[in-house]
Design a protein around this motif. Structure first.
Motif, PDB file in Angstrom:
ATOM      1  N   TYR A   1       0.836  -1.201   0.000  1.00 62.82           N
ATOM      2  CA  TYR A   1       0.000   0.000   0.000  1.00 62.82           C
ATOM      3  C   TYR A   1       0.875   1.256   0.000  1.00 62.82           C
ATOM      4  CZ  TYR A   1      -4.064  -2.902   0.881  1.00 62.82           C
ATOM      5  OH  TYR A   1      -5.060  -3.823   0.760  1.00 62.82           O
TER       6      TYR A   1
ATOM      7  N   ALA B   1       2.659   1.507  -3.610  1.00 63.97           N
ATOM      8  CA  ALA B   1       1.690   1.929  -4.636  1.00 63.97           C
ATOM      9  C   ALA B   1       1.188   3.343  -4.348  1.00 63.97           C
ATOM     10  CB  ALA B   1       0.534   0.948  -4.700  1.00 63.97           C
TER      11      ALA B   1
ATOM     12  N   GLY C   1      -1.822   3.596 -10.212  1.00 65.92           N
ATOM     13  CA  GLY C   1      -1.736   3.117  -8.828  1.00 65.92           C
ATOM     14  C   GLY C   1      -2.231   1.689  -8.697  1.00 65.92           C
ATOM     15  N   LEU C   2      -3.354   1.385  -9.334  1.00 65.55           N
ATOM     16  CA  LEU C   2      -3.926   0.039  -9.242  1.00 65.55           C
ATOM     17  C   LEU C   2      -3.065  -0.989  -9.972  1.00 65.55           C
ATOM     18  CD1 LEU C   2      -7.800   0.469  -9.505  1.00 65.55           C
ATOM     19  CD2 LEU C   2      -6.486  -0.535  -7.629  1.00 65.55           C
TER      20      LEU C   2
ATOM     21  N   MET D   1      -0.254  -1.729  -7.733  1.00 69.37           N
ATOM     22  CA  MET D   1      -0.778  -2.514  -6.610  1.00 69.37           C
ATOM     23  C   MET D   1      -0.995  -3.969  -7.016  1.00 69.37           C
ATOM     24  SD  MET D   1      -1.549  -2.013  -3.505  1.00 69.37           S
ATOM     25  CE  MET D   1      -2.167  -3.103  -2.265  1.00 69.37           C
ATOM     26  N   LEU D   2      -1.626  -4.198  -8.170  1.00 76.42           N
ATOM     27  CA  LEU D   2      -1.882  -5.558  -8.641  1.00 76.42           C
ATOM     28  C   LEU D   2      -0.569  -6.286  -8.912  1.00 76.42           C
ATOM     29  CD1 LEU D   2      -4.898  -4.932 -11.086  1.00 76.42           C
ATOM     30  CD2 LEU D   2      -4.955  -6.018  -8.838  1.00 76.42           C
TER      31      LEU D   2
ATOM     32  N   CYS E   1       1.034  -7.207  -5.591  1.00 74.40           N
ATOM     33  CA  CYS E   1       0.303  -8.332  -4.972  1.00 74.40           C
ATOM     34  C   CYS E   1       0.657  -9.632  -5.678  1.00 74.40           C
ATOM     35  CB  CYS E   1      -1.211  -8.104  -5.056  1.00 74.40           C
ATOM     36  SG  CYS E   1      -1.818  -6.916  -3.860  1.00 74.40           S
ATOM     37  N   TRP E   2       0.809  -9.557  -7.013  1.00 69.26           N
ATOM     38  CA  TRP E   2       1.093 -10.761  -7.798  1.00 69.26           C
ATOM     39  C   TRP E   2       2.514 -11.266  -7.510  1.00 69.26           C
ATOM     40  CZ3 TRP E   2       4.279 -12.109 -12.084  1.00 69.26           C
ATOM     41  CH2 TRP E   2       3.912 -13.310 -12.693  1.00 69.26           C
TER      42      TRP E   2
ATOM     43  N   ARG F   1       2.959 -12.872  -3.936  1.00 67.69           N
ATOM     44  CA  ARG F   1       2.083 -14.003  -3.603  1.00 67.69           C
ATOM     45  C   ARG F   1       2.857 -15.164  -2.998  1.00 67.69           C
ATOM     46  NH1 ARG F   1      -1.866 -15.952  -8.255  1.00 67.69           N
ATOM     47  NH2 ARG F   1       0.074 -15.614  -9.392  1.00 67.69           N
TER      48      ARG F   1
END
Lengths: 248, 107
Positions: free
Chosen positions: B71, B74, B95-96, B99-100, B103-104, B107
């Motif tokens: 967070y 990003a 930003g998204l 973020m994605l 996160c990827w 993992r």
């Protein structure tokens, strides 16, 4: 620009109706680009409602009844965090929307001659964007309630429709939170915050708010840190504003 | 619709409408006092900051200033994008995406 319909308004002599159709459509046309730029917010609003566990009816009726983007995002964030205290959410809404008082105050001299029921209806559509549009209209020509109504209706319909569309689209994203889509809100708010940081008082308001909010989030119960940070930071900003004003 | 949620929405609607209509009634002639105007001016900045900063620094409720805080990373990208482009859609999309991606990767 959109000069074609203007002369029609002039032909109406003294018992001038308050809402001229020509002025209304002028407002609709002028506000169209700005209204379309609000679609991503409405979509996000719909997706968020779904994400925090609101139903279609609850999410859409919030857009229908409240019609205030920032307050809706923030209240949904609170609901998502498990905060369902009526007083806390309504008080936060009130604080977020305090700026409307200022917008209303600056429009009051122009709207004073209108009948009270018309003022009451126009007040419902007073959002940042429609305010900016009507103030621009006053600057280039003169105040027109029909024009204001056109902007308001256009914005309202686009906001409600894009919220509903967001709820439908959100259903096709499997578990949005697992993908960090809750980050959409801080990103969206960031895009609204950065352009506001334009002078020393606003920098200080931002820094004070950040410090108080982080400390409050660590040590205070619930989400009271939002209100405490807001009161502290806006007071600091207002105080510095006063210092600058008296120095000049 | 749940009664509890409807009450909250109704309360929000009344609070919001109050802010929009009150001053039309109150300041018909005079105008807003200067001190109040200065105070109100910074409310949006203050409230936006108080929502963004804890969301980025305390995403799980505890202070996290490490590089594993997606967070925060990003959020920095979103801040720079907002500053450079002044564009809401560009800020959200970039930003998204960051973020994605984070996160990827994590993992």
């Amino acid at each position: 620009m959109w000069g074609a319909g203007v002369s029609i308004a002039k032909t109406h002599a003294k018992p001038e109706p308050y809402l001229l159709a020509g002025e209304f459509w002028q407002g609709v046309r002028d506000s169209l680009p700005v209204a379309l730029s609000v679609v991503p917010f409405g979509l996000t609003c719909g997706v968020m409602g779904l994400t925090v566990g609101l139903t279609f009816l609850e999410t859409v009726s919030m857009s229908v009844l409240v019609f205030a983007g920032a307050a809706q995002f923030i209240s949904m964030t609170m609901l998502g965090a498990g905060i369902t205290a009526f007083s806390l959410i309504v008080l936060t809404t009130l604080l977020i929307n305090l700026r409307h008082l200022l917008m209303g105050a600056s429009l009051a001299p122009y709207m004073a001659r209108l009948p009270m029921p018309l003022q009451a209806v126009l007040a419902f559509g007073l959002v940042d964007e429609t305010y900016a549009l009507i103030m621009n209209r006053i600057l280039v020509k003169e105040y027109s309630p029909g024009y204001q109504m056109g902007c308001n209706v256009n914005f309202y319909l686009v906001w409600v429709a894009s919220t509903a569309a967001g709820v439908f689209l959100g259903g096709y994203i499997p578990d949005p939170l697992a993908w960090g889509l809750d980050f959409a809100l801080p990103a969206l708010l960031m895009a609204l915050l950065i352009p506001r940081l334009a002078d020393r008082p606003s920098y200080f308001a931002c820094v004070v708010s950040a410090l108080v909010a982080v400390l409050g989030a660590l040590y205070l119960p619930g989400k009271w840190y939002i209100i405490i940070a807001c009161l502290a930071a806006s007071a600091v900003g207002g105080f510095m504003e006063g210092e600058c004003g008296s120095a000049r | 619709m749940r009664g509890e949620i409807f009450l909250i929405i109704a309360g929000m609607a009344i609070a919001t409408y109050f802010t929009r209509f009150a001053c039309l009634v109150l300041f018909r002639a005079g105008g807003v006092p200067g001190w109040l105007e200065r105070w109100l001016k910074h409310v949006p900045t203050a409230i936006l900051t108080s929502l963004i900063v804890p969301a980025l620094l305390l995403p799980r409720g505890a202070l996290d200033l490490s590089l594993s805080n997606n967070y925060l990373l990003a959020g920095c990208v979103a801040a720079v994008t907002a500053y450079k482009t002044r564009n809401v859609i560009a800020t959200m999309v970039l930003g998204l995406i960051v973020m994605l991606a984070l996160c990827w990767i994590s993992r």
